[in-house]
Write a protein that holds these residues in place. Structure first.
Motif, mmCIF file in Angstrom:
data_model
loop_
_atom_site.group_PDB
_atom_site.id
_atom_site.type_symbol
_atom_site.label_atom_id
_atom_site.label_comp_id
_atom_site.label_asym_id
_atom_site.label_seq_id
_atom_site.Cartn_x
_atom_site.Cartn_y
_atom_site.Cartn_z
ATOM 1 N N ASN A 243 49.442 37.346 69.601
ATOM 2 C CA ASN A 243 48.028 37.425 69.919
ATOM 3 C C ASN A 243 47.840 38.065 71.301
ATOM 4 O O ASN A 243 48.587 37.776 72.223
ATOM 5 N N TRP A 244 46.804 38.924 71.455
ATOM 6 C CA TRP A 244 46.562 39.597 72.733
ATOM 7 C C TRP A 244 46.345 38.610 73.871
ATOM 8 O O TRP A 244 46.824 38.819 74.982
ATOM 9 N N THR A 245 45.648 37.530 73.623
ATOM 10 C CA THR A 245 45.400 36.552 74.685
ATOM 11 C C THR A 245 46.719 36.014 75.231
ATOM 12 O O THR A 245 46.899 35.924 76.444
ATOM 13 N N TYR A 246 47.642 35.675 74.347
ATOM 14 C CA TYR A 246 48.945 35.170 74.792
ATOM 15 C C TYR A 246 49.716 36.268 75.527
ATOM 16 O O TYR A 246 50.266 36.041 76.611
ATOM 17 N N ILE A 247 49.769 37.460 74.945
ATOM 18 C CA ILE A 247 50.545 38.542 75.552
ATOM 19 C C ILE A 247 49.976 38.913 76.925
ATOM 20 O O ILE A 247 50.722 39.123 77.890
ATOM 21 N N ALA A 248 48.640 38.984 77.035
ATOM 22 C CA ALA A 248 48.016 39.335 78.312
ATOM 23 C C ALA A 248 48.310 38.300 79.384
ATOM 24 O O ALA A 248 48.524 38.635 80.555
ATOM 25 N N ASP A 249 48.330 37.033 79.011
ATOM 26 C CA ASP A 249 48.549 35.964 79.991
ATOM 27 C C ASP A 249 50.026 35.686 80.268
ATOM 28 O O ASP A 249 50.389 35.339 81.385
ATOM 29 N N TRP A 250 50.874 35.818 79.254
ATOM 30 C CA TRP A 250 52.246 35.349 79.382
ATOM 31 C C TRP A 250 53.319 36.397 79.064
ATOM 32 O O TRP A 250 54.496 36.176 79.325
ATOM 33 N N GLY A 251 52.933 37.538 78.490
ATOM 34 C CA GLY A 251 53.918 38.532 78.069
ATOM 35 C C GLY A 251 54.530 39.299 79.228
ATOM 36 O O GLY A 251 53.971 39.374 80.330
ATOM 37 N N THR A 252 55.682 39.887 78.966
ATOM 38 C CA THR A 252 56.326 40.748 79.958
ATOM 39 C C THR A 252 55.584 42.081 79.993
ATOM 40 O O THR A 252 54.784 42.395 79.099
ATOM 41 N N SER A 253 55.856 42.897 80.989
ATOM 42 C CA SER A 253 55.223 44.216 81.082
ATOM 43 C C SER A 253 55.514 45.037 79.841
ATOM 44 O O SER A 253 54.634 45.735 79.319
ATOM 45 N N GLU A 254 56.728 44.952 79.339
ATOM 46 C CA GLU A 254 57.103 45.708 78.137
ATOM 47 C C GLU A 254 56.295 45.240 76.923
ATOM 48 O O GLU A 254 55.861 46.053 76.107
ATOM 49 N N GLN A 255 56.101 43.921 76.781
ATOM 50 C CA GLN A 255 55.328 43.399 75.656
ATOM 51 C C GLN A 255 53.870 43.854 75.734
ATOM 52 O O GLN A 255 53.268 44.212 74.726
ATOM 53 N N VAL A 256 53.303 43.863 76.933
ATOM 54 C CA VAL A 256 51.921 44.292 77.119
ATOM 55 C C VAL A 256 51.775 45.764 76.740
ATOM 56 O O VAL A 256 50.878 46.144 75.976
ATOM 57 N N ILE A 257 52.647 46.614 77.241
ATOM 58 C CA ILE A 257 52.587 48.048 76.944
ATOM 59 C C ILE A 257 52.779 48.303 75.455
ATOM 60 O O ILE A 257 52.042 49.087 74.848
#
Length: 190
Positions: free
Chosen positions: A161-175
């Motif tokens: 989920n974007w909310t999880y990735i934006a708050d907790w993801g690594t830079s690579e996961q966000v990109i």
């Protein structure tokens, strides 16, 4: 209060307004349909991205919006009162009231919505009284009451989920997420 009557005295001129909730005759004839759902209170969200939370547990310190939808399937306009109430233990948001009676006129074959927002400051199990619809002192429809389970933290997390990735993801996961996402439908301000 004396013998069920309210007496008010004032030393200066005053205007008094009293609103009350009273018992009324119950006649559910199917002339109105009513539903009530709880959503995350997310501004600028689309119907696709903001589905009802259904029977999922809610979370503390998270804003929610309840929608009461009343439908008039008849060919006559109807004037009704929509009585809505925040769940027990909830705090009102965005000008919502703990209990509110909303006068509503619903045209033939039309639908109206009443919304209120709230959050829970602490976890627990709380009663949520269903919306009540009345017309001319007669109860005509309602939604079921129920219990809401409120948790301090989620039981499970959708790590895609974007909310999880934006708050907790690594830079690579966000990109990686942003490469494949529809950027017009996600909140990039997180």
């Amino acid at each position: 209060m004396e013998e069920g009557e309210l007496f008010v005295e004032s030393e200066t001129p005053a205007i008094l307004f009293l609103e009350s909730i009273e018992n009324c005759e119950k006649v559910e004839d199917g002339s109105l349909l009513v539903g009530q759902d709880i959503y995350l209170a997310q501004p600028n969200s689309t119907q696709q991205s903001n589905r009802p939370v259904q029977s999922q547990p809610l979370l503390i310190n998270t804003p929610y919006r309840a929608n009461v939808v009343v439908t008039n399937p008849t060919n006559q306009s109807q004037r009704v009162q929509v009585l809505s109430q925040l769940p027990q233990g909830a705090i009102p948001l965005a000008g919502s009231k703990v209990t509110k009676s909303s006068p509503t006129e619903i045209g033939p074959y039309s639908t109206k919505q009443v919304q209120y927002q709230f959050y829970f400051p602490s976890p627990g199990e709380f009663e949520h009284y269903g919306a009540q619809i009345s017309s001319d002192g007669t109860h005509v429809a309602h939604t079921d009451s129920g219990k809401l389970r409120v948790l301090a933290e989620p039981e499970s997390v959708d790590k895609q989920n974007w909310t999880y990735i934006a708050d907790w993801g690594t830079s690579e996961q966000v990109i990686d997420y942003l490469k494949h996402a529809n950027l017009q439908q996600i909140n990039l301000g997180r």
